[in-house]
Design a protein around this motif. Sequence first.
Motif, PDB file in Angstrom:
ATOM      1  N   LEU A 103      10.689  16.450  -6.327  1.00 52.35           N
ATOM      2  CA  LEU A 103      11.834  17.082  -5.676  1.00 52.35           C
ATOM      3  C   LEU A 103      12.450  18.167  -6.547  1.00 52.35           C
ATOM      4  CD1 LEU A 103      13.597  13.914  -4.171  1.00 52.35           C
ATOM      5  CD2 LEU A 103      12.410  15.697  -2.898  1.00 52.35           C
ATOM      6  N   ARG A 104      12.275  18.029  -7.878  1.00 46.57           N
ATOM      7  CA  ARG A 104      12.850  18.997  -8.814  1.00 46.57           C
ATOM      8  C   ARG A 104      11.841  20.075  -9.214  1.00 46.57           C
ATOM      9  NH1 ARG A 104      15.835  14.517 -12.047  1.00 46.57           N
ATOM     10  NH2 ARG A 104      18.008  14.847 -11.492  1.00 46.57           N
ATOM     11  N   SER A 105      10.699  20.115  -8.561  1.00 44.15           N
ATOM     12  CA  SER A 105       9.626  21.019  -8.995  1.00 44.15           C
ATOM     13  C   SER A 105      10.048  22.481  -8.986  1.00 44.15           C
ATOM     14  CB  SER A 105       8.398  20.833  -8.099  1.00 44.15           C
ATOM     15  OG  SER A 105       8.726  21.117  -6.743  1.00 44.15           O
ATOM     16  N   ASP A 106      11.004  22.835  -8.118  1.00 44.66           N
ATOM     17  CA  ASP A 106      11.475  24.221  -8.058  1.00 44.66           C
ATOM     18  C   ASP A 106      12.854  24.397  -8.692  1.00 44.66           C
ATOM     19  OD1 ASP A 106       9.192  25.076  -6.711  1.00 44.66           O
ATOM     20  OD2 ASP A 106      10.014  24.501  -4.768  1.00 44.66           O
TER      21      ASP A 106
ATOM     22  N   ILE B 175      17.480  19.749  -7.367  1.00 52.35           N
ATOM     23  CA  ILE B 175      17.084  19.166  -6.085  1.00 52.35           C
ATOM     24  C   ILE B 175      17.775  19.877  -4.929  1.00 52.35           C
ATOM     25  CG2 ILE B 175      17.175  17.084  -4.667  1.00 52.35           C
ATOM     26  CD1 ILE B 175      16.886  15.455  -7.231  1.00 52.35           C
ATOM     27  N   ASP B 176      16.976  20.330  -3.975  1.00 56.61           N
ATOM     28  CA  ASP B 176      17.477  20.945  -2.751  1.00 56.61           C
ATOM     29  C   ASP B 176      17.604  19.849  -1.702  1.00 56.61           C
ATOM     30  OD1 ASP B 176      17.786  22.209  -0.286  1.00 56.61           O
ATOM     31  OD2 ASP B 176      16.503  23.893  -0.802  1.00 56.61           O
ATOM     32  N   GLU B 177      18.830  19.463  -1.376  1.00 58.07           N
ATOM     33  CA  GLU B 177      19.036  18.321  -0.481  1.00 58.07           C
ATOM     34  C   GLU B 177      18.546  18.610   0.934  1.00 58.07           C
ATOM     35  OE1 GLU B 177      23.083  17.023  -0.800  1.00 58.07           O
ATOM     36  OE2 GLU B 177      22.736  16.089  -2.753  1.00 58.07           O
ATOM     37  N   ARG B 178      18.637  19.845   1.366  1.00 56.85           N
ATOM     38  CA  ARG B 178      18.101  20.197   2.683  1.00 56.85           C
ATOM     39  C   ARG B 178      16.590  19.989   2.705  1.00 56.85           C
ATOM     40  NH1 ARG B 178      18.480  24.041   6.957  1.00 56.85           N
ATOM     41  NH2 ARG B 178      16.631  23.611   8.247  1.00 56.85           N
ATOM     42  N   ASP B 179      15.921  20.441   1.643  1.00 54.05           N
ATOM     43  CA  ASP B 179      14.473  20.265   1.538  1.00 54.05           C
ATOM     44  C   ASP B 179      14.118  18.781   1.489  1.00 54.05           C
ATOM     45  OD1 ASP B 179      11.674  21.310   0.819  1.00 54.05           O
ATOM     46  OD2 ASP B 179      12.124  20.012  -0.878  1.00 54.05           O
ATOM     47  N   PHE B 180      14.895  18.003   0.753  1.00 49.43           N
ATOM     48  CA  PHE B 180      14.685  16.555   0.667  1.00 49.43           C
ATOM     49  C   PHE B 180      14.766  15.911   2.045  1.00 49.43           C
ATOM     50  CE2 PHE B 180      17.150  12.538   0.583  1.00 49.43           C
ATOM     51  CZ  PHE B 180      16.167  11.691   0.089  1.00 49.43           C
ATOM     52  N   LEU B 181      15.813  16.247   2.810  1.00 54.14           N
ATOM     53  CA  LEU B 181      15.981  15.666   4.141  1.00 54.14           C
ATOM     54  C   LEU B 181      14.884  16.125   5.090  1.00 54.14           C
ATOM     55  CD1 LEU B 181      19.859  15.784   4.623  1.00 54.14           C
ATOM     56  CD2 LEU B 181      18.424  13.788   4.181  1.00 54.14           C
ATOM     57  N   ASP B 182      14.429  17.370   4.935  1.00 50.03           N
ATOM     58  CA  ASP B 182      13.313  17.844   5.751  1.00 50.03           C
ATOM     59  C   ASP B 182      12.091  16.952   5.549  1.00 50.03           C
ATOM     60  OD1 ASP B 182      14.743  19.910   6.829  1.00 50.03           O
ATOM     61  OD2 ASP B 182      13.845  21.495   5.614  1.00 50.03           O
ATOM     62  N   ARG B 183      11.789  16.649   4.303  1.00 46.40           N
ATOM     63  CA  ARG B 183      10.603  15.830   3.999  1.00 46.40           C
ATOM     64  C   ARG B 183      10.726  14.426   4.584  1.00 46.40           C
ATOM     65  NH1 ARG B 183       8.690  17.276  -2.168  1.00 46.40           N
ATOM     66  NH2 ARG B 183      10.094  19.030  -2.533  1.00 46.40           N
ATOM     67  N   VAL B 184      11.857  13.783   4.350  1.00 47.14           N
ATOM     68  CA  VAL B 184      11.996  12.409   4.814  1.00 47.14           C
ATOM     69  C   VAL B 184      12.169  12.341   6.330  1.00 47.14           C
ATOM     70  CG1 VAL B 184      12.870  11.590   2.597  1.00 47.14           C
ATOM     71  CG2 VAL B 184      14.493  12.334   4.337  1.00 47.14           C
TER      72      VAL B 184
ATOM     73  N   PHE C 144       0.856  -1.181   0.000  1.00 48.61           N
ATOM     74  CA  PHE C 144       0.000   0.000   0.000  1.00 48.61           C
ATOM     75  C   PHE C 144       0.893   1.232   0.000  1.00 48.61           C
ATOM     76  CE2 PHE C 144      -2.479   3.407   1.979  1.00 48.61           C
ATOM     77  CZ  PHE C 144      -3.636   3.366   1.193  1.00 48.61           C
ATOM     78  N   ALA C 145       0.646   2.137  -0.941  1.00 51.24           N
ATOM     79  CA  ALA C 145       1.514   3.310  -1.082  1.00 51.24           C
ATOM     80  C   ALA C 145       0.697   4.586  -1.221  1.00 51.24           C
ATOM     81  CB  ALA C 145       2.429   3.141  -2.301  1.00 51.24           C
ATOM     82  N   VAL C 146       1.280   5.671  -0.723  1.00 55.25           N
ATOM     83  CA  VAL C 146       0.702   7.004  -0.876  1.00 55.25           C
ATOM     84  C   VAL C 146       1.773   7.905  -1.467  1.00 55.25           C
ATOM     85  CG1 VAL C 146      -0.248   9.007   0.312  1.00 55.25           C
ATOM     86  CG2 VAL C 146      -0.868   6.713   1.075  1.00 55.25           C
ATOM     87  N   ARG C 147       1.432   8.585  -2.550  1.00 59.48           N
ATOM     88  CA  ARG C 147       2.364   9.517  -3.188  1.00 59.48           C
ATOM     89  C   ARG C 147       2.033  10.934  -2.758  1.00 59.48           C
ATOM     90  NH1 ARG C 147       3.295   9.620  -9.655  1.00 59.48           N
ATOM     91  NH2 ARG C 147       4.718   7.944  -9.057  1.00 59.48           N
ATOM     92  N   GLY C 148       3.075  11.734  -2.577  1.00 59.58           N
ATOM     93  CA  GLY C 148       2.835  13.127  -2.226  1.00 59.58           C
ATOM     94  C   GLY C 148       4.119  13.920  -2.212  1.00 59.58           C
ATOM     95  N   SER C 149       3.988  15.230  -2.021  1.00 59.96           N
ATOM     96  CA  SER C 149       5.168  16.069  -1.862  1.00 59.96           C
ATOM     97  C   SER C 149       5.624  16.057  -0.414  1.00 59.96           C
ATOM     98  CB  SER C 149       4.861  17.514  -2.296  1.00 59.96           C
ATOM     99  OG  SER C 149       3.881  18.087  -1.443  1.00 59.96           O
ATOM    100  N   PHE C 150       4.641  15.895   0.516  1.00 60.65           N
ATOM    101  CA  PHE C 150       4.928  15.840   1.955  1.00 60.65           C
ATOM    102  C   PHE C 150       5.785  17.040   2.383  1.00 60.65           C
ATOM    103  CE2 PHE C 150       4.721  11.369   0.403  1.00 60.65           C
ATOM    104  CZ  PHE C 150       3.419  11.132   0.824  1.00 60.65           C
ATOM    105  N   ARG C 151       5.340  18.193   1.954  1.00 61.45           N
ATOM    106  CA  ARG C 151       6.105  19.422   2.194  1.00 61.45           C
ATOM    107  C   ARG C 151       5.226  20.482   2.845  1.00 61.45           C
ATOM    108  NH1 ARG C 151       8.460  23.686  -1.712  1.00 61.45           N
ATOM    109  NH2 ARG C 151      10.545  24.025  -0.908  1.00 61.45           N
ATOM    110  N   PRO C 152       4.811  20.249   4.096  1.00 58.92           N
ATOM    111  CA  PRO C 152       5.099  19.098   4.957  1.00 58.92           C
ATOM    112  C   PRO C 152       3.967  18.073   4.909  1.00 58.92           C
ATOM    113  CG  PRO C 152       4.098  20.814   6.262  1.00 58.92           C
ATOM    114  CD  PRO C 152       4.150  21.337   4.829  1.00 58.92           C
TER     115      PRO C 152
END
Length: 478
Positions: free
Chosen positions: A294-297, A300-309, A248-256
């Motif tokens: 992740l590339r929408s802006d 890839i902003d690695e800080r933003d990536f780590l914030d999400r995960v 079971f999976a959910v897709r999203g930006s999760f920002r936040p």
Amino acid sequence: MPLTKQEFTPKQKALAINLDSTIYGTFAEIGAGQETVRHFFRAGGASQTIAKAMSAYDKNFSDAIYGKEIYNRYVTQNRLRKMLRYEVSLIEERLERKNYPKTRFFSYANTVTTINFEKTYKGHGWVGIRFQVDENEEYNEIVIHVKFRENNATLQQETIGNLGVNLIYGAFKYSDNPRRLIDSLYDDIDLDNLEIDMIDFNGPVFKYVDNRLMSLQLVKNGMTEAVIFNSDGRNRLPADMLYRKNIFAVRGSFRPVTNVNLDMFTNGLKMFMKDAECNDEETEVLFEITIANLRSDGDIDERDFLDRVDVLAKLGYTVIISNFSEYYRLIDYFASYTSKKIGIGMGVNNLLMVFDEDYYKNLSGGILEAFGKFFRKDMTVYLYPYKDVKTGELLDSNNLKVTDNLKELYKYFKLNDRIKDIIDHNPAFAEIYSREILRKITNCESGWEKDIPKSVSEMIKERGMFGYKEEVELKQFT
């Protein structure tokens, strides 16, 4: 073509290692012969590098050396790590340090299975090195998992040999730059020939390396289609997690992550578990973020990536990072590991994108080919309603509008339970929009906290995530 402009050929790399008198170690290769060590023998000067080379091909001999494996599985991460640590312990036991001043010991190992005779299974393997960058330091370890894409066993053997040389050379030459090390793994190897879907760095020289960022590098560079890591931030092999599991999976930006995301997940999963008649042990639950998101802006902003995960990890969830911009590719990926039930939680807007023919222009079979892969027999969409901002209407599977030429197809999928509404949703969350929450966070406005889990809002404030802290300080300064 190779991923990067390579500096040296495998032969040149092997020779460079051989001519470095401070590097000395062992080779243990199982499954495809001694494909890596032969580069070092042929390059010349190998006596200064190779203490021992072996291929414990027979299972009984292998068991006698490294011990038996559960379920008699030999091409596993556990087997590889056993090999590396056993061989290093032998080096330390049999070689006196005083006789090898300024020498950095290492052990290289692989355990692989190549393509079968019928060519129905292309093979895979584990490759790793345990090494020192300084004689007085503890050992470091790099472990990778590979999947072969070539249709010839001999070619696969050559590829694993080249990869081994690249790994050994990279460990000693690029340990201070893991990204460059990862890029160099494909020197003299085409991306089409080999997939690396997991990598793990460990040891004192890598103490500041975040393996999640290294996983991201694999997807970003096209070395694999997807990577998975759990809430502890540990890289997980997709095959180990997904094989013969309900997914079971959910897709999203999760920002936040918002209350809508969790409401969709919680109630969608509840329906899925009931429909699939499965339990927690038989099911993997994943939160997916695509590289495109992740590339929408821009880059890839690695800080933003780590914030999400980090936020998802705080909530205890497993994350999959993929390059599957289209949903059908995600389902196709899951189906390559399991024949059991697959459930996808999504909002109305995302389902409308699934029914947009423009997304499938690159497919020879167009939208029908995509639907054949997406709406497969054991896959169900669990649809979360959406409140139209302009009209205030609550949209679900009963009143969303697809184009006229797809109406009958839509009805077919709905009547056959490929699309189900999430009934037990919370109406109070209907006007929560993640973009609006993010705007409030970055502008330091109040009121966003109530729309996301309390633990997440506390984390955002404490760590200054998604631009929150920086903007507060800027306002105070001005």
